[in-house]
Motif scaffolding. Structure first.
Motif, PDB file in Angstrom:
ATOM      1  N   ASP A   1     -12.881  46.148  68.729  1.00  0.00           N
ATOM      2  CA  ASP A   1     -13.674  47.200  69.356  1.00  0.00           C
ATOM      3  C   ASP A   1     -12.807  47.914  70.387  1.00  0.00           C
ATOM      4  N   GLN A   2     -12.154  49.003  69.958  1.00  0.00           N
ATOM      5  CA  GLN A   2     -11.254  49.757  70.833  1.00  0.00           C
ATOM      6  C   GLN A   2     -11.811  51.157  71.050  1.00  0.00           C
ATOM      7  N   ASP A   3     -11.629  51.676  72.264  1.00  0.00           N
ATOM      8  CA  ASP A   3     -12.095  53.029  72.549  1.00  0.00           C
ATOM      9  C   ASP A   3     -11.101  54.057  72.005  1.00  0.00           C
ATOM     10  N   GLU A   4     -11.349  55.327  72.304  1.00  0.00           N
ATOM     11  CA  GLU A   4     -10.519  56.408  71.761  1.00  0.00           C
ATOM     12  C   GLU A   4      -9.065  56.334  72.229  1.00  0.00           C
ATOM     13  N   ARG A   5      -8.787  55.606  73.298  1.00  0.00           N
ATOM     14  CA  ARG A   5      -7.414  55.467  73.798  1.00  0.00           C
ATOM     15  C   ARG A   5      -6.744  54.185  73.297  1.00  0.00           C
ATOM     16  N   GLY A   6      -7.487  53.343  72.569  1.00  0.00           N
ATOM     17  CA  GLY A   6      -6.934  52.098  72.054  1.00  0.00           C
ATOM     18  C   GLY A   6      -7.199  50.899  72.929  1.00  0.00           C
ATOM     19  N   ILE A   7      -8.056  51.056  73.939  1.00  0.00           N
ATOM     20  CA  ILE A   7      -8.348  49.972  74.877  1.00  0.00           C
ATOM     21  C   ILE A   7      -9.534  49.163  74.378  1.00  0.00           C
ATOM     22  N   THR A   8      -9.380  47.856  74.349  1.00  0.00           N
ATOM     23  CA  THR A   8     -10.509  46.990  74.054  1.00  0.00           C
ATOM     24  C   THR A   8     -11.094  46.498  75.372  1.00  0.00           C
ATOM     25  N   ARG A   9     -12.401  46.632  75.476  1.00  0.00           N
ATOM     26  CA  ARG A   9     -13.093  46.232  76.699  1.00  0.00           C
ATOM     27  C   ARG A   9     -14.076  45.098  76.426  1.00  0.00           C
ATOM     28  N   SER A  10     -13.811  44.362  75.359  1.00  0.00           N
ATOM     29  CA  SER A  10     -14.693  43.253  75.003  1.00  0.00           C
ATOM     30  C   SER A  10     -14.444  42.030  75.884  1.00  0.00           C
ATOM     31  N   GLY A  11     -13.406  42.093  76.710  1.00  0.00           N
ATOM     32  CA  GLY A  11     -13.046  40.980  77.594  1.00  0.00           C
ATOM     33  C   GLY A  11     -13.950  40.916  78.798  1.00  0.00           C
ATOM     34  N   PRO A  12     -13.567  40.430  79.913  1.00  0.00           N
ATOM     35  CA  PRO A  12     -12.198  40.565  80.376  1.00  0.00           C
ATOM     36  C   PRO A  12     -11.274  39.517  79.771  1.00  0.00           C
ATOM     37  N   PRO A  13      -9.980  39.785  79.760  1.00  0.00           N
ATOM     38  CA  PRO A  13      -9.352  41.000  80.261  1.00  0.00           C
ATOM     39  C   PRO A  13      -9.544  42.165  79.301  1.00  0.00           C
ATOM     40  N   PHE A  14      -9.299  43.375  79.819  1.00  0.00           N
ATOM     41  CA  PHE A  14      -9.246  44.571  78.989  1.00  0.00           C
ATOM     42  C   PHE A  14      -7.792  44.703  78.546  1.00  0.00           C
ATOM     43  N   ALA A  15      -7.575  45.187  77.319  1.00  0.00           N
ATOM     44  CA  ALA A  15      -6.209  45.215  76.804  1.00  0.00           C
ATOM     45  C   ALA A  15      -5.987  46.389  75.868  1.00  0.00           C
ATOM     46  N   ALA A  16      -4.709  46.760  75.746  1.00  0.00           N
ATOM     47  CA  ALA A  16      -4.268  47.772  74.783  1.00  0.00           C
ATOM     48  C   ALA A  16      -2.857  47.399  74.348  1.00  0.00           C
ATOM     49  N   TRP A  17      -2.525  47.657  73.093  1.00  0.00           N
ATOM     50  CA  TRP A  17      -1.251  47.239  72.524  1.00  0.00           C
ATOM     51  C   TRP A  17      -0.455  48.440  72.044  1.00  0.00           C
ATOM     52  N   PHE A  18       0.867  48.305  72.157  1.00  0.00           N
ATOM     53  CA  PHE A  18       1.789  49.317  71.658  1.00  0.00           C
ATOM     54  C   PHE A  18       3.047  48.601  71.201  1.00  0.00           C
ATOM     55  N   THR A  19       3.941  49.329  70.557  1.00  0.00           N
ATOM     56  CA  THR A  19       5.174  48.704  70.074  1.00  0.00           C
ATOM     57  C   THR A  19       6.392  49.382  70.691  1.00  0.00           C
ATOM     58  N   ASP A  20       7.478  48.623  70.756  1.00  0.00           N
ATOM     59  CA  ASP A  20       8.753  49.203  71.165  1.00  0.00           C
ATOM     60  C   ASP A  20       9.374  49.852  69.927  1.00  0.00           C
ATOM     61  N   PRO A  21      10.507  50.556  70.058  1.00  0.00           N
ATOM     62  CA  PRO A  21      11.105  51.221  68.894  1.00  0.00           C
ATOM     63  C   PRO A  21      11.462  50.270  67.752  1.00  0.00           C
ATOM     64  N   ALA A  22      11.648  48.988  68.047  1.00  0.00           N
ATOM     65  CA  ALA A  22      11.980  48.006  67.015  1.00  0.00           C
ATOM     66  C   ALA A  22      10.740  47.438  66.332  1.00  0.00           C
ATOM     67  N   GLY A  23       9.544  47.789  66.826  1.00  0.00           N
ATOM     68  CA  GLY A  23       8.310  47.294  66.229  1.00  0.00           C
ATOM     69  C   GLY A  23       7.733  46.064  66.886  1.00  0.00           C
ATOM     70  N   ASN A  24       8.346  45.568  67.955  1.00  0.00           N
ATOM     71  CA  ASN A  24       7.803  44.420  68.685  1.00  0.00           C
ATOM     72  C   ASN A  24       6.530  44.841  69.420  1.00  0.00           C
ATOM     73  N   VAL A  25       5.537  43.966  69.435  1.00  0.00           N
ATOM     74  CA  VAL A  25       4.247  44.265  70.045  1.00  0.00           C
ATOM     75  C   VAL A  25       4.264  43.947  71.539  1.00  0.00           C
ATOM     76  N   LEU A  26       3.814  44.926  72.331  1.00  0.00           N
ATOM     77  CA  LEU A  26       3.694  44.800  73.779  1.00  0.00           C
ATOM     78  C   LEU A  26       2.242  45.071  74.150  1.00  0.00           C
ATOM     79  N   GLU A  27       1.832  44.587  75.311  1.00  0.00           N
ATOM     80  CA  GLU A  27       0.440  44.714  75.717  1.00  0.00           C
ATOM     81  C   GLU A  27       0.328  45.070  77.197  1.00  0.00           C
ATOM     82  N   VAL A  28      -0.609  45.953  77.509  1.00  0.00           N
ATOM     83  CA  VAL A  28      -1.021  46.133  78.902  1.00  0.00           C
ATOM     84  C   VAL A  28      -2.393  45.509  79.007  1.00  0.00           C
TER      85      VAL A  28
END
Length: 129
Positions: A92-119
């Motif tokens: 369940d992610q909002d229009e920006r990619g943030i999931t608020r089903s937590g806490p915590p709230f989270a969003a994921w992105f990748t580096d240029p090599a494809g590794n997954v990172l999270e805020v």
């Protein structure tokens, strides 16, 4: 034996120059080069080594999590810097990619090599906050 030994985290990429630009400029992390490796100088004095691997495959799990006070602001600033946030089926992610089903709230992105990172935003008083 290793209770008082300094340790280092590390992960692989397919292109150190791209990683240096992404982590150093896009994410604003202080970086340096040491012994042929890229070193990310993360908060709390935690250095992480990044190395180029010839037969590289991206990690299929989150390799780094960045805890922020305000995930909405962090996602907005990263988006302005060209970061694209991932969408995952069944989440369940909002229009920006943030999931608020937590806490915590989270969003994921990748580096240029494809590794997954999270805020992630952990409410104050919660574990990890």
């Amino acid at each position: 034996m290793f209770a008082d030994t300094r340790t280092f985290d590390s992960f692989a990429v397919d292109d150190l120059a791209q990683a240096r630009t992404f982590y150093g400029q896009t994410l604003g992390i202080p970086v340096s080069d040491q012994h042929g490796l890229l070193v990310l100088h993360l908060a709390d004095g935690r250095d992480t080594r990044v190395y180029q691997k010839p037969d590289y495959n991206p990690a299929t799990y989150t390799i780094l999590m960045f805890q922020v006070d305000d995930i909405q602001t962090a996602v907005g600033e990263l988006t302005e810097r060209g970061v694209r946030f991932e969408r995952y089926d069944g989440m369940d992610q909002d229009e920006r990619g943030i999931t608020r089903s937590g806490p915590p709230f989270a969003a994921w992105f990748t580096d240029p090599a494809g590794n997954v990172l999270e805020v992630l935003q952990v409410p104050s008083g919660a574990v990890g906050g």
